[in-house]
Each structure stands twice: as C-alpha cells, then as structure tokens.
Design a protein around this motif. Structure first.
Motif, PDB file in Angstrom:
ATOM      1  N   ASP A  64       0.799  -1.218   0.000  1.00  0.00           N
ATOM      2  CA  ASP A  64       0.000   0.000   0.000  1.00  0.00           C
ATOM      3  C   ASP A  64       0.832   1.268   0.000  1.00  0.00           C
ATOM      4  OD1 ASP A  64      -2.296  -1.382  -0.083  1.00  0.00           O
ATOM      5  OD2 ASP A  64      -2.793  -1.228   2.030  1.00  0.00           O
ATOM      6  N   GLU A  66       2.932   2.106  -2.037  1.00  0.00           N
ATOM      7  CA  GLU A  66       3.283   2.451  -3.410  1.00  0.00           C
ATOM      8  C   GLU A  66       2.050   2.822  -4.222  1.00  0.00           C
ATOM      9  OE1 GLU A  66       5.449  -0.840  -4.950  1.00  0.00           O
ATOM     10  OE2 GLU A  66       7.037  -0.704  -3.441  1.00  0.00           O
ATOM     11  N   TRP A  67       1.110   3.516  -3.586  1.00  0.00           N
ATOM     12  CA  TRP A  67      -0.091   3.927  -4.302  1.00  0.00           C
ATOM     13  C   TRP A  67       0.271   4.905  -5.417  1.00  0.00           C
ATOM     14  CZ3 TRP A  67      -4.203   5.264  -0.007  1.00  0.00           C
ATOM     15  CH2 TRP A  67      -4.491   4.110   0.721  1.00  0.00           C
ATOM     16  N   ARG A  69      -0.144   8.116  -7.859  1.00  0.00           N
ATOM     17  CA  ARG A  69      -0.715   9.444  -7.708  1.00  0.00           C
ATOM     18  C   ARG A  69      -1.223   9.921  -9.063  1.00  0.00           C
ATOM     19  NH1 ARG A  69       3.633  12.858  -4.281  1.00  0.00           N
ATOM     20  NH2 ARG A  69       2.025  14.452  -4.525  1.00  0.00           N
ATOM     21  N   LEU A  98      -5.440   8.674   1.987  1.00  0.00           N
ATOM     22  CA  LEU A  98      -4.671   9.098   0.815  1.00  0.00           C
ATOM     23  C   LEU A  98      -3.473   9.944   1.230  1.00  0.00           C
ATOM     24  CD1 LEU A  98      -7.713   9.974  -1.477  1.00  0.00           C
ATOM     25  CD2 LEU A  98      -6.071   8.136  -1.900  1.00  0.00           C
ATOM     26  N   HIS A 101      -0.369   8.195   2.458  1.00  0.00           N
ATOM     27  CA  HIS A 101       0.443   7.525   1.444  1.00  0.00           C
ATOM     28  C   HIS A 101       1.013   8.515   0.432  1.00  0.00           C
ATOM     29  CE1 HIS A 101      -0.460   3.461   2.860  1.00  0.00           C
ATOM     30  NE2 HIS A 101      -1.629   3.975   3.187  1.00  0.00           N
ATOM     31  N   SER A 316      -8.717   2.438   4.533  1.00  0.00           N
ATOM     32  CA  SER A 316      -7.432   2.404   3.830  1.00  0.00           C
ATOM     33  C   SER A 316      -7.537   1.551   2.568  1.00  0.00           C
ATOM     34  CB  SER A 316      -6.341   1.855   4.757  1.00  0.00           C
ATOM     35  OG  SER A 316      -5.106   1.812   4.093  1.00  0.00           O
ATOM     36  N   SER A 320      -7.231   2.821  -1.280  1.00  0.00           N
ATOM     37  CA  SER A 320      -6.297   2.150  -2.184  1.00  0.00           C
ATOM     38  C   SER A 320      -6.989   1.756  -3.478  1.00  0.00           C
ATOM     39  CB  SER A 320      -5.706   0.914  -1.494  1.00  0.00           C
ATOM     40  OG  SER A 320      -4.862   0.207  -2.369  1.00  0.00           O
ATOM     41  N   GLU A 321      -8.215   1.246  -3.363  1.00  0.00           N
ATOM     42  CA  GLU A 321      -8.990   0.894  -4.565  1.00  0.00           C
ATOM     43  C   GLU A 321      -9.212   2.117  -5.448  1.00  0.00           C
ATOM     44  OE1 GLU A 321     -12.397  -1.810  -5.060  1.00  0.00           O
ATOM     45  OE2 GLU A 321     -12.296  -2.035  -2.885  1.00  0.00           O
ATOM     46  N   ALA A 323      -7.444   4.876  -5.623  1.00  0.00           N
ATOM     47  CA  ALA A 323      -6.192   5.306  -6.233  1.00  0.00           C
ATOM     48  C   ALA A 323      -5.777   4.383  -7.372  1.00  0.00           C
ATOM     49  CB  ALA A 323      -5.087   5.364  -5.170  1.00  0.00           C
ATOM     50  N   HIS A 324      -5.894   3.085  -7.166  1.00  0.00           N
ATOM     51  CA  HIS A 324      -5.451   2.136  -8.187  1.00  0.00           C
ATOM     52  C   HIS A 324      -6.407   2.053  -9.354  1.00  0.00           C
ATOM     53  CE1 HIS A 324      -2.749   0.817  -4.931  1.00  0.00           C
ATOM     54  NE2 HIS A 324      -1.991   0.347  -5.906  1.00  0.00           N
TER      55      HIS A 324
END
Length: 331
Positions: A64, A66-67, A69, A98, A101, A316, A320-321, A323-324
């Motif tokens: 996580d 390494e999200w 941007r 967010l 990270h 979190s 993450s979802e 962002a990815h």
C-alpha cells in the motif's frame, strides 16, 4: 516423671517452632509480593501502538505504500441526500488514508454542521474565514484553506454555521450553481492530488454547487433497508447537472458503509447495490465500528486515532482501490 515431663515440653516446643516457621515463610512471601514492583511497560507498548504496528505491517504486506498518484487533480464530490449514511466520515477518512500515502489532499467542507472540519482538527467558530465567504463574498480559496494538524499534507477549507444561511443568500446570486466551480478554477488546485467535497444531507444549492464543482461523484450507501430510497432522485439531479452545467461529472464510485456481517439484510443490500451499479461499487465495504464513531470527538480521523481498527483498515483499503482504479483507467 521428670524425664516424661521434659519430653513433653520438648515435643511442645518443637511443635510451636514447626508451626511458627511456616507462618514466617508465608509472611515473608506476602511481604515480597507486596513490595515487588512490576516491570515498567516499554515505551510505545500500548494497545493502540500495537494496533498501529499491525496496521503498518498489513499495509506493507499489501504494497500500500506504493499507491499511484494522479497525473492531474481529481475533484471528488461525496454526496447523498439521505442523512446518516457516512458522507462526512467517508470524506475525512479517505482523505486521511490518501494523505498517509503521500498524496496532497484538500477537504472542502460544504456542510454547515462543520463535522469534517472538526474531524480534521480545524477550528471553525463563527469568526473563522470559511466556505461561506468564498461562496457569498467571493473570497479566494487561498485565504481560507488551513493545514490539518493531523497529517502534514492534509488540508481543509472549513465550514461554519454561517454556511446555513448560504442556501437562501445564494438564490439571488448570479450564476449561483457555479460559484464553487469558479472558486476552484481560480485557485491553483494543481498543488493537490485530490480535492474531496463533503456535502450536506440535502439536494439544495450547496450540494448543487458541489456537483457542478466536481469531476467525479462518490456515493456512500448505508447497508440498511432504506439504502436505495431517494437514490433515484440524486441520480436524476446528476443527469440534469451533466446535461446543463457540468458535462464532465460522472458517478465514479459507490461505497457501501455501516456493513454488519451478522445480518442477512446487509448482505442482501450489498448484493442489490452491486447488481445495479456493477464495478462502480467498490469491493471494499466499511463495517460498523465504534472507533470510527469515537475518532471525531478527539479531532481526528480513525486513520490516526486507531489505525489498527477494522474501520481504519477498511477505509485504507477503499482509498487504495480508488487510487489504483484511476491508475488502471489512466493507463
């Protein structure tokens, strides 16, 4: 007789000595227990510290840290006219996740209650320059944005009670639906990776400004019986906004909140939402969590209040979802 008498005395003395010895040993043992000092607790060895360590370990295992941007600022409106579905909680905790990270995040508080401002530790009494002054008095955003003490790259444009009167005052304003959009366009928002707009529980002019000002719409849906009640009205408003005021707005994310795995109803609601919205609904669901409810009273998000709690880990994962997913679409 004398020998017999002496023998009796000797036996009695021996018995008394034997009975005294255990008592002395017992008293010494009690004294040693009473005076024994327990070893000090190591610094940082508290339940919350241990939970935070677990959270960091879990996040590290997931990669996580390494999200991705976004290449440009994502302006996400968090709206649902139904109250109590977790709009503010979602806005604050996604923003904190967010920011944790590496992303630069701004929360725009458009709810007159100012709960998002409270959760981010921002003072928002009546004398504080706020979103009211931006929408009604054309004050630039740069004059009201404040850094949250919670995280180094988390910021907030606060709301005060003055904002409650903005609904009425906006009626007579020119281009009343686009005032937030113009304020965001006039501000160099490229310094932020994400702008999250927290809305009041209504479809009034404040929410309309948020819909016109955003590029994406995130809808929190409570996992209860009336979850979809009124949602068609919100989606109808979104259609009008995209047709006449903001063609770039799209419903990018549905987030299921207050999920109780012990009830069959929650699973049924989740299944129904996924059947309606498909991949727009995040895989992550937000469970009911006491820690999530407690955090704002300490001027924090749950991400810093108790990062090892189920609520923090769920938010979190949801962040993450988000962002990815953008990274997958962008690529």
């Amino acid at each position: 007789m004398e020998p017999s008498s002496g023998h009796a005395f000797s036996m009695q003395g021996t018995a008394e000595t034997a009975s005294v010895a255990p008592r002395m040993e017992t008293e010494q043992a009690v004294d040693s227990r009473e005076t024994a000092v327990p070893p000090p607790t190591p610094a940082g060895d508290t339940p919350i510290a241990r939970a935070a360590a677990v959270a960091r370990q879990v996040m590290a295992q997931r990669g996580d840290n390494e999200w991705p941007r976004p290449a440009r600022t994502r302006v996400i409106t968090v709206a649902n006219q139904k109250g109590g579905v977790g709009k503010t909680t979602t806005s604050v905790n996604l923003a904190a996740a967010l920011a944790m990270h590496g992303a630069q995040v701004l929360v725009v508080d458009l709810d007159p209650q100012g709960n998002a401002s409270t959760a981010l530790g921002i003072d928002h009494h009546a004398d504080v320059p706020s979103m009211y002054h931006v929408l009604i008095e054309d004050r630039p955003l740069s004059e009201i944005i404040m850094a949250s003490p919670e995280l180094p790259n988390l910021y907030c444009a606060p709301a005060t009670l003055h904002l409650a009167g903005a609904e009425i005052e906006l009626v007579s304003k020119v281009a009343r639906e686009t005032r937030l959009r113009r304020a965001l366009d006039d501000y160099d928002k490229s310094r932020f990776d994400y702008v999250l707009i927290d809305c009041p529980p209504s479809l009034g002019l404040l929410t309309l400004n948020a819909l016109v000002g955003g590029d994406e719409l995130l809808i929190p849906i409570q996992c209860e019986y009336y979850a979809l009640e009124g949602l068609s009205q919100l989606l109808g408003t979104v259609d009008l906004v995209t047709s006449h005021l903001n063609p770039t707005l799209n419903v990018s994310t549905i987030l299921l909140t207050m999920y109780d795995a012990r009830t069959r109803l929650a699973a049924q609601v989740a299944e129904e939402v996924r059947s309606h919205f498909g991949d727009t609904a995040l895989k992550t669901v937000i469970p009911r969590s006491v820690r999530v409810s407690e955090a704002p009273s300490y001027g924090q998000s749950v991400m810093t209040y108790d990062p090892g709690s189920t609520g923090a880990l769920a938010y979190s994962e949801a962040a993450s979802e988000i962002a990815h997913r953008w990274a997958e679409v962008a690529s």
